[in-house]
Design a protein around this motif. Sequence first.
Motif, PDB file in Angstrom:
ATOM      1  N   MET A  50       0.829  -1.213   0.000  1.00  0.00           N
ATOM      2  CA  MET A  50       0.000   0.000   0.000  1.00  0.00           C
ATOM      3  C   MET A  50       0.859   1.256   0.000  1.00  0.00           C
ATOM      4  O   MET A  50       0.572   2.221  -0.720  1.00  0.00           O
ATOM      5  N   ALA A  54       0.956   4.284  -2.626  1.00  0.00           N
ATOM      6  CA  ALA A  54       0.457   5.569  -2.115  1.00  0.00           C
ATOM      7  C   ALA A  54       1.573   6.607  -2.108  1.00  0.00           C
ATOM      8  O   ALA A  54       2.165   6.907  -1.080  1.00  0.00           O
ATOM      9  N   THR A  58      -0.706  10.806  -4.380  1.00  0.00           N
ATOM     10  CA  THR A  58      -1.996  10.383  -3.847  1.00  0.00           C
ATOM     11  C   THR A  58      -2.558  11.422  -2.901  1.00  0.00           C
ATOM     12  O   THR A  58      -3.743  11.768  -2.968  1.00  0.00           O
ATOM     13  N   MET A 181       3.358   4.579   6.580  1.00  0.00           N
ATOM     14  CA  MET A 181       1.916   4.390   6.459  1.00  0.00           C
ATOM     15  C   MET A 181       1.189   4.916   7.691  1.00  0.00           C
ATOM     16  O   MET A 181       0.106   5.500   7.593  1.00  0.00           O
ATOM     17  N   MET A 185      -1.624   7.808   7.047  1.00  0.00           N
ATOM     18  CA  MET A 185      -3.046   7.637   7.333  1.00  0.00           C
ATOM     19  C   MET A 185      -3.453   8.370   8.606  1.00  0.00           C
ATOM     20  O   MET A 185      -4.552   8.935   8.679  1.00  0.00           O
ATOM     21  N   ASN A 274      -4.104  -5.591   0.782  1.00  0.00           N
ATOM     22  CA  ASN A 274      -4.061  -4.411  -0.075  1.00  0.00           C
ATOM     23  C   ASN A 274      -5.364  -4.271  -0.863  1.00  0.00           C
ATOM     24  O   ASN A 274      -5.933  -3.174  -0.963  1.00  0.00           O
ATOM     25  N   LEU A 277      -8.197  -3.068   1.640  1.00  0.00           N
ATOM     26  CA  LEU A 277      -8.058  -1.796   2.353  1.00  0.00           C
ATOM     27  C   LEU A 277      -7.795  -0.594   1.452  1.00  0.00           C
ATOM     28  O   LEU A 277      -8.022   0.552   1.852  1.00  0.00           O
ATOM     29  N   LYS A 278      -7.304  -0.841   0.233  1.00  0.00           N
ATOM     30  CA  LYS A 278      -6.938   0.277  -0.636  1.00  0.00           C
ATOM     31  C   LYS A 278      -8.153   1.107  -1.054  1.00  0.00           C
ATOM     32  O   LYS A 278      -8.089   2.332  -1.101  1.00  0.00           O
ATOM     33  N   MET A 281      -9.264   3.305   1.790  1.00  0.00           N
ATOM     34  CA  MET A 281      -8.251   4.347   1.969  1.00  0.00           C
ATOM     35  C   MET A 281      -8.446   5.470   0.962  1.00  0.00           C
ATOM     36  O   MET A 281      -8.452   6.658   1.304  1.00  0.00           O
ATOM     37  N   GLN A 282      -8.620   5.108  -0.319  1.00  0.00           N
ATOM     38  CA  GLN A 282      -8.840   6.128  -1.349  1.00  0.00           C
ATOM     39  C   GLN A 282     -10.163   6.855  -1.126  1.00  0.00           C
ATOM     40  O   GLN A 282     -10.271   8.055  -1.377  1.00  0.00           O
ATOM     41  N   ILE A 284     -11.568   7.526   1.731  1.00  0.00           N
ATOM     42  CA  ILE A 284     -11.356   8.507   2.810  1.00  0.00           C
ATOM     43  C   ILE A 284     -10.668   9.760   2.263  1.00  0.00           C
ATOM     44  O   ILE A 284     -11.066  10.890   2.573  1.00  0.00           O
TER      45      ILE A 284
END
Length: 572
Positions: A50, A54, A58, A181, A185, A274, A277-278, A281-282, A284
């Motif tokens: 990830m 990222a 990103t 990470m 995050m 990955n 959760l990816k 994550m995107q 958010i």
Amino acid sequence: MSSIDWIVLFSTLVGIVAYGVWKTRGAKTMDSYLRGGDDNKWWAIGLSIMATQASAITFLSTPGQAYTDGMRFIQFYFGLPVAMIIISVFFLPIYYKLKVYTAYEYLESRFDVKTRMLAAFIFLIQRGLAAGITIYAPSIILSSLLGLRLFETNIIIGVLVIIYTVSGGTNAVTQTQKQQMAVMMGGMIVAGVLVVLSLPEGVGISEALHIAGKMDKLNVVNFEFDLSDRYNFWSGMTGAVFLFLSYFGTDQSQVQRYLSGKSLSESRLGLMMNGLLKVPMQFIILIIGVMVFVYYQFNQPPVFFNETVMENVEQTEYAEVIETVESYYTEVFEEKRTAVGDLVHALQGNDEKNIALAQKKLNNLNERSKAVSDEVKYIVKAALPDSEANDKDYIFMHFVMNTLPIGIVGLLFAVIFSAAMSSTSSELNALGSTTTIDFYKRKIKPEASDKHYLNSSKLFTLGWGVLAIIFASYLSLFENLIQAVNLIGSLFYPIILGIFIVAFFFPFVKSNAVFLAALLGQAVVIYVHYLNTIDAAGVLTMGYLWYNAFGCVLVVLLGFVIQGIGQRRRTD
């Protein structure tokens, strides 16, 4: 920035580098340097995968993408879980069975050395370009915001990455990416909370989402099939799937992450982590961009977010024109703020009639506001022809610097630098590994000692790092940074993926056929992109995500045709 912000920024970056060097100081063999000792757990692999993807782009580009274009970019990631399953089932077992250092070693056993080196060479070209962009992209924005020269920012990012990547290799990249990470995050979640808290009294997350929805910023899914549309459900489930298969399945910067796992199962779990959760994550990060958009419906944004460029424009003969345009922009904003207030009042009273009236008025005013912003971009280009007239990538950091409290600003800058370092370190690590294994060891010096190859890997990694810094210093911006990275990948990845698909599933096609198919396919993809850039009428337009499916299928079909012709000639 305040002194506290500078302390937060540099203590975070120095701490990550020092940890990476200290934690991986024992890399004494080529195997431990290139594969990290084969002892990483699934969650460390997942975080590393990830973090590699990222990049700083990103966190700089994605909120700006959402601010201007809404949530529809999330559709790009819909095919990611599908790609992770395919790679886990078909790609990983072969890599583990052969115990390869690079993905391209397999191609020699399936085809021949020239096919292996062609795929590795295409990788070096596209990933070498991408390494320059991942340094340059944040540098050009951070240098403007921090008051540093572009070259100085390139040096800071590049040197920090080179120190621990050259020192510890793959394991250093994986170890530092866990901290990176956490910073990335953690910082973005803090920013998201503070964006909502910055909204006016009486406007919470529910009202903000309603406002965003009424202004067409929550356009998460579009099922309309359109080849010219970059982001819809169909491009995400076709073109993007091919891109992810190429990136995660054949790009050494990602392959090297999961080849460091303790076992095949650990690597599979890391990939699936990955895939799962990816997308959230995107989501958010995009929602944060949408919330920044809502914030600027109540608080006047600049007519152009790159304030450094605007200051330079105001020193030209266009200063009076800009002043007049900005005055009109303020008038439109005041009307828009009133309309937003009316919409909030109607929403809270569940008054459908007034909701519709306020929405219509607000969207009309928003179109007028966008027209003014577009006019300013033309003025910027006319006043400063060498400057970048697109300000999307400055939106989020403008909000950060002008709204968030002391300390948090430094943390958000640390997020951007950490992201730049995490993706660049993986790229340099992969470039050094591929150069060593697929070219230097295979062709130039095949019989040297393990220590010699270890030192060679470090030197090649250092060399690619220096080249990336130099390349970053001579780049110019694309329309949008995140689109620039995806475009470069879409031009080269489909050819490499096509070679691997033939290798895995079509034993009928031999080495010469796939080699010629790859060369022809690459030429066709580049030519199609050229046609897209000159086709003003849009007749030939193909969104670049579609290149991934088109190019891969083209290589497979050409391989079959060329192999068939060759077989027919031999039988004749």
